[in-house]
Design a protein around this motif. Structure first.
Motif, PDB file in Angstrom:
ATOM      1  N   TRP A 241       0.836  -1.207   0.000  1.00  0.00           N
ATOM      2  CA  TRP A 241       0.000   0.000   0.000  1.00  0.00           C
ATOM      3  C   TRP A 241       0.870   1.257   0.000  1.00  0.00           C
ATOM      4  CZ3 TRP A 241      -5.088   1.032  -0.602  1.00  0.00           C
ATOM      5  CH2 TRP A 241      -5.553   2.293  -0.222  1.00  0.00           C
ATOM      6  N   ALA A 242       1.918   1.248   0.818  1.00  0.00           N
ATOM      7  CA  ALA A 242       2.809   2.405   0.870  1.00  0.00           C
ATOM      8  C   ALA A 242       3.454   2.667  -0.489  1.00  0.00           C
ATOM      9  CB  ALA A 242       3.888   2.194   1.933  1.00  0.00           C
ATOM     10  N   SER A 243       3.774   1.612  -1.216  1.00  0.00           N
ATOM     11  CA  SER A 243       4.419   1.803  -2.521  1.00  0.00           C
ATOM     12  C   SER A 243       3.468   2.463  -3.513  1.00  0.00           C
ATOM     13  CB  SER A 243       4.914   0.463  -3.066  1.00  0.00           C
ATOM     14  OG  SER A 243       3.837  -0.381  -3.439  1.00  0.00           O
ATOM     15  N   LEU A 244       2.160   2.148  -3.428  1.00  0.00           N
ATOM     16  CA  LEU A 244       1.186   2.826  -4.275  1.00  0.00           C
ATOM     17  C   LEU A 244       1.128   4.317  -3.951  1.00  0.00           C
ATOM     18  CD1 LEU A 244      -2.002   0.561  -4.575  1.00  0.00           C
ATOM     19  CD2 LEU A 244      -0.427   1.214  -6.394  1.00  0.00           C
ATOM     20  N   CYS A 245       1.087   4.621  -2.657  1.00  0.00           N
ATOM     21  CA  CYS A 245       1.038   6.025  -2.244  1.00  0.00           C
ATOM     22  C   CYS A 245       2.329   6.756  -2.598  1.00  0.00           C
ATOM     23  CB  CYS A 245       0.789   6.122  -0.743  1.00  0.00           C
ATOM     24  SG  CYS A 245      -0.799   5.464  -0.190  1.00  0.00           S
ATOM     25  N   ARG A 246       3.441   6.056  -2.503  1.00  0.00           N
ATOM     26  CA  ARG A 246       4.729   6.683  -2.801  1.00  0.00           C
ATOM     27  C   ARG A 246       4.858   6.994  -4.288  1.00  0.00           C
ATOM     28  NH1 ARG A 246       7.572   2.727  -1.169  1.00  0.00           N
ATOM     29  NH2 ARG A 246       7.473   3.353   1.020  1.00  0.00           N
ATOM     30  N   ALA A 247       4.400   6.068  -5.107  1.00  0.00           N
ATOM     31  CA  ALA A 247       4.515   6.262  -6.556  1.00  0.00           C
ATOM     32  C   ALA A 247       3.463   7.221  -7.094  1.00  0.00           C
ATOM     33  CB  ALA A 247       4.402   4.906  -7.259  1.00  0.00           C
ATOM     34  N   HIS A 248       2.273   7.254  -6.465  1.00  0.00           N
ATOM     35  CA  HIS A 248       1.164   8.065  -6.977  1.00  0.00           C
ATOM     36  C   HIS A 248       0.467   8.761  -5.814  1.00  0.00           C
ATOM     37  CE1 HIS A 248       1.854   5.678 -10.585  1.00  0.00           C
ATOM     38  NE2 HIS A 248       1.669   4.589  -9.872  1.00  0.00           N
ATOM     39  N   PRO A 249       1.135   9.741  -5.179  1.00  0.00           N
ATOM     40  CA  PRO A 249       0.569  10.344  -3.968  1.00  0.00           C
ATOM     41  C   PRO A 249      -0.517  11.374  -4.273  1.00  0.00           C
ATOM     42  CG  PRO A 249       2.671  11.370  -4.508  1.00  0.00           C
ATOM     43  CD  PRO A 249       2.477  10.260  -5.505  1.00  0.00           C
ATOM     44  N   LEU A 250      -1.527  11.373  -3.418  1.00  0.00           N
ATOM     45  CA  LEU A 250      -2.567  12.397  -3.459  1.00  0.00           C
ATOM     46  C   LEU A 250      -2.828  12.796  -2.011  1.00  0.00           C
ATOM     47  CD1 LEU A 250      -4.562  14.012  -5.208  1.00  0.00           C
ATOM     48  CD2 LEU A 250      -6.234  12.176  -4.834  1.00  0.00           C
ATOM     49  N   GLU A 251      -2.588  14.056  -1.684  1.00  0.00           N
ATOM     50  CA  GLU A 251      -2.713  14.486  -0.290  1.00  0.00           C
ATOM     51  C   GLU A 251      -4.170  14.739   0.079  1.00  0.00           C
ATOM     52  OE1 GLU A 251      -0.779  17.450   3.056  1.00  0.00           O
ATOM     53  OE2 GLU A 251       0.089  17.332   1.039  1.00  0.00           O
ATOM     54  N   VAL A 252      -4.553  14.214   1.258  1.00  0.00           N
ATOM     55  CA  VAL A 252      -5.922  14.378   1.760  1.00  0.00           C
ATOM     56  C   VAL A 252      -5.894  14.745   3.245  1.00  0.00           C
ATOM     57  CG1 VAL A 252      -7.018  12.853   0.062  1.00  0.00           C
ATOM     58  CG2 VAL A 252      -6.043  11.879   2.166  1.00  0.00           C
ATOM     59  N   THR A 253      -4.847  15.446   3.668  1.00  0.00           N
ATOM     60  CA  THR A 253      -4.679  15.742   5.088  1.00  0.00           C
ATOM     61  C   THR A 253      -5.879  16.485   5.654  1.00  0.00           C
ATOM     62  OG1 THR A 253      -2.276  15.854   4.807  1.00  0.00           O
ATOM     63  CG2 THR A 253      -3.191  16.842   6.799  1.00  0.00           C
ATOM     64  N   ALA A 254      -6.281  17.555   4.995  1.00  0.00           N
ATOM     65  CA  ALA A 254      -7.388  18.354   5.521  1.00  0.00           C
ATOM     66  C   ALA A 254      -8.702  17.583   5.497  1.00  0.00           C
ATOM     67  CB  ALA A 254      -7.513  19.651   4.727  1.00  0.00           C
ATOM     68  N   LEU A 255      -8.868  16.714   4.521  1.00  0.00           N
ATOM     69  CA  LEU A 255     -10.105  15.944   4.399  1.00  0.00           C
ATOM     70  C   LEU A 255     -10.197  14.791   5.385  1.00  0.00           C
ATOM     71  CD1 LEU A 255     -10.502  15.704   0.516  1.00  0.00           C
ATOM     72  CD2 LEU A 255     -12.052  16.860   2.087  1.00  0.00           C
ATOM     73  N   ARG A 256      -9.064  14.202   5.753  1.00  0.00           N
ATOM     74  CA  ARG A 256      -9.088  12.968   6.534  1.00  0.00           C
ATOM     75  C   ARG A 256      -8.520  13.108   7.955  1.00  0.00           C
ATOM     76  NH1 ARG A 256     -11.364  12.030   2.252  1.00  0.00           N
ATOM     77  NH2 ARG A 256     -11.193  10.127   0.982  1.00  0.00           N
ATOM     78  N   ARG A 257      -7.834  14.204   8.245  1.00  0.00           N
ATOM     79  CA  ARG A 257      -7.035  14.247   9.472  1.00  0.00           C
ATOM     80  C   ARG A 257      -7.841  13.965  10.739  1.00  0.00           C
ATOM     81  NH1 ARG A 257      -6.075  20.065   8.696  1.00  0.00           N
ATOM     82  NH2 ARG A 257      -3.830  19.644   8.576  1.00  0.00           N
ATOM     83  N   HIS A 258      -9.064  14.446  10.837  1.00  0.00           N
ATOM     84  CA  HIS A 258      -9.799  14.293  12.089  1.00  0.00           C
ATOM     85  C   HIS A 258     -10.256  12.851  12.308  1.00  0.00           C
ATOM     86  CE1 HIS A 258     -10.242  18.574  10.831  1.00  0.00           C
ATOM     87  NE2 HIS A 258      -9.824  18.740  12.077  1.00  0.00           N
ATOM     88  N   ASP A 259     -10.863  12.268  11.290  1.00  0.00           N
ATOM     89  CA  ASP A 259     -11.313  10.876  11.417  1.00  0.00           C
ATOM     90  C   ASP A 259     -10.139   9.930  11.603  1.00  0.00           C
ATOM     91  OD1 ASP A 259     -14.204  11.045  11.174  1.00  0.00           O
ATOM     92  OD2 ASP A 259     -13.867  11.660   9.115  1.00  0.00           O
ATOM     93  N   TRP A 260      -9.098  10.095  10.801  1.00  0.00           N
ATOM     94  CA  TRP A 260      -7.995   9.144  10.841  1.00  0.00           C
ATOM     95  C   TRP A 260      -7.108   9.340  12.065  1.00  0.00           C
ATOM     96  CZ3 TRP A 260      -6.206   8.555   5.016  1.00  0.00           C
ATOM     97  CH2 TRP A 260      -7.243   7.916   4.323  1.00  0.00           C
ATOM     98  N   TYR A 261      -7.056  10.553  12.597  1.00  0.00           N
ATOM     99  CA  TYR A 261      -6.355  10.778  13.870  1.00  0.00           C
ATOM    100  C   TYR A 261      -7.017   9.958  14.970  1.00  0.00           C
ATOM    101  CZ  TYR A 261      -4.855  13.259  18.103  1.00  0.00           C
ATOM    102  OH  TYR A 261      -4.358  13.583  19.347  1.00  0.00           O
ATOM    103  N   ARG A 262      -8.347   9.992  15.029  1.00  0.00           N
ATOM    104  CA  ARG A 262      -9.065   9.205  16.038  1.00  0.00           C
ATOM    105  C   ARG A 262      -8.897   7.714  15.776  1.00  0.00           C
ATOM    106  NH1 ARG A 262     -12.834  13.506  15.251  1.00  0.00           N
ATOM    107  NH2 ARG A 262     -13.877  12.341  13.595  1.00  0.00           N
ATOM    108  N   ALA A 263      -9.024   7.311  14.511  1.00  0.00           N
ATOM    109  CA  ALA A 263      -9.002   5.884  14.184  1.00  0.00           C
ATOM    110  C   ALA A 263      -7.665   5.235  14.504  1.00  0.00           C
ATOM    111  CB  ALA A 263      -9.333   5.687  12.705  1.00  0.00           C
ATOM    112  N   THR A 264      -6.575   5.988  14.419  1.00  0.00           N
ATOM    113  CA  THR A 264      -5.244   5.403  14.642  1.00  0.00           C
ATOM    114  C   THR A 264      -4.718   5.644  16.051  1.00  0.00           C
ATOM    115  OG1 THR A 264      -4.220   7.402  13.696  1.00  0.00           O
ATOM    116  CG2 THR A 264      -4.634   5.559  12.205  1.00  0.00           C
ATOM    117  N   GLY A 265      -5.548   6.191  16.927  1.00  0.00           N
ATOM    118  CA  GLY A 265      -5.131   6.368  18.307  1.00  0.00           C
ATOM    119  C   GLY A 265      -5.208   5.065  19.079  1.00  0.00           C
ATOM    120  N   GLY A 266      -4.559   5.050  20.230  1.00  0.00           N
ATOM    121  CA  GLY A 266      -4.572   3.873  21.088  1.00  0.00           C
ATOM    122  C   GLY A 266      -5.143   4.207  22.440  1.00  0.00           C
ATOM    123  N   PHE A 267      -4.805   3.416  23.448  1.00  0.00           N
ATOM    124  CA  PHE A 267      -5.288   3.669  24.797  1.00  0.00           C
ATOM    125  C   PHE A 267      -4.534   4.864  25.368  1.00  0.00           C
ATOM    126  CE2 PHE A 267      -5.021   2.736  29.448  1.00  0.00           C
ATOM    127  CZ  PHE A 267      -6.333   3.045  29.733  1.00  0.00           C
TER     128      PHE A 267
END
Length: 381
Positions: A264-290
């Protein structure tokens, strides 16, 4: 074309939240089958420890049980108690059907618009994760797990049409991809101007990282001939009727196989599309831990329009899903500046997204419906 593969490994199952969740569900099956008046020690410890972690992490959750429990009381059970129970608990005999059920439960529990639930927090604890290795070793050594190592099979691809879905008429893939890329770029620019930059802000939006809706999606067939897409659906809507048609895969189709995080990382590395502003809030929560923050930096997804210039389809294998879905995947060297990550979110295991048109969908239409037995278990007929 298919490739010869080794069986799925314990390290793959332990690497990702969906794999670990599947292992815990498998280990708890022995207690569900036991005809005892009280809960099995593993079930009891996991139930209480999961609830404890969720409450302490601030999750909105309540619990019910017998005898009645105080929903506000936080149990004393800890991940160490679960790890100790895992070390001694008898394990069930792996069968293809049981493993399918455990995988389906893990897929159904995937969430990327909020933080991990109690079971995912529990499975991520280092002591529990290490105790789950015993479970993973047993599962991987069993012939019943061979299908989990499978990849793309061109001769067994079907396309599902859900009765409850209201899909628009198919459009040319190149038009779908072009419209999608333009829309994402525009939405990202708007989000940069209008959304808060604090990743912990109470904001939500699109959270998936699949290719755009409107492209053909196929799946393979399982050991009993049922389409895998009937069983494994993230963010399921409870649909219970579908029609499956066999698809003729074009000769020489270029299919990119996602077998793990690096693919997956190689796909993003070869063909990156930034979505920080669109995804940051949901994905910040989703990748958090205890009580641990999620990834607060830049986020990327593959530019599927660019990927389509090199591949006809992208397939997510079971191993790729179990080891990588839901993890913040580092993508080094994709764009200048700060480090970036990506997330496999909204994908179903064994799904193949086609980035080109599939013209031959003329296979026989086979209707399927979901039924429930007296014990509440579901199957497809």
């Amino acid at each position: 074309m298919t490739t010869t593969r080794r069986g799925i490994s314990a390290d793959q199952l332990l690497a990702g939240p969906r794999g670990r969740r599947m292992l815990l569900d498998f280990a708890q099956e022995f207690g569900r089958e036991a005809d005892v008046a009280d809960r099995h020690p593993l079930d009891s410890a996991a139930f209480d420890a999961s609830y404890r972690l969720a409450k302490l992490a601030g999750r909105s959750i309540t619990r019910f049980g017998w005898p009645p429990v105080d929903p506000e009381e936080i149990p004393s059970a800890t991940p160490a108690d679960v790890a100790a129970a895992l070390a001694t608990s008898p394990l069930p005999t792996p069968t293809p059907e049981l493993l399918r059920s455990c995988l389906a439960s893990s897929v159904d529990a995937a969430m990327y618009w909020q933080g991990p639930d109690g079971d995912d927090l529990l499975c991520a604890d280092p002591a529990v994760r290490e105790a789950l290795r015993r479970v993973a070793d047993r599962l991987c050594a069993a012939p019943a797990s061979a299908w989990l190592a499978g990849g793309f099979e061109p001769g067994r691809q079907v396309i599902l049409n859900w009765q409850e879905a209201q899909d628009p008429p198919p459009c040319p893939a190149v038009a779908v991809l072009g419209t999608w890329r333009d829309a994402v770029s525009e939405e990202e620019a708007v989000a940069r101007r209008e959304r808060p930059t604090d990743p912990a802000a109470n904001w939500s939006g699109e959270w998936w990282s699949t290719p755009p809706h409107g492209l053909p999606v196929t799946c393979g067939e399982l050991f009993d001939g049922t389409p895998s897409g009937l069983w494994f659906v993230e963010d399921a809507l409870g649909w219970d009727r579908a029609t499956a048609r066999r698809v003729a895969v074009p000769s020489g189709a270029r299919v990119f196989e996602i077998d793990g995080a690096e693919d997956w990382a190689s796909l993003c590395r070869a063909h990156p599309l930034e979505v920080t502003a669109l995804r940051r809030h949901d994905w910040y929560r989703a990748t958090g831990g205890f009580r641990e923050p999620g990834w607060a930096g830049r986020w990327l997804v593959p530019d599927w329009a660019a990927v389509a210039e090199h591949y006809d389809a992208v397939h997510l294998s079971y191993a790729g899903y179990l080891s990588a879905a839901g993890r913040a995947i580092p993508v080094e060297g994709a764009v200048p500046g700060d480090p970036a990550c990506s997330l496999i979110a909204g994908w179903n295991p064994d799904a193949t997204y086609w980035l080109t048109d599939l013209t031959d969908r003329g296979g026989e239409a086979v209707p399927w419906r979901r039924v429930e037995d007296a014990d509440g278990d579901h199957s497809w007929v």
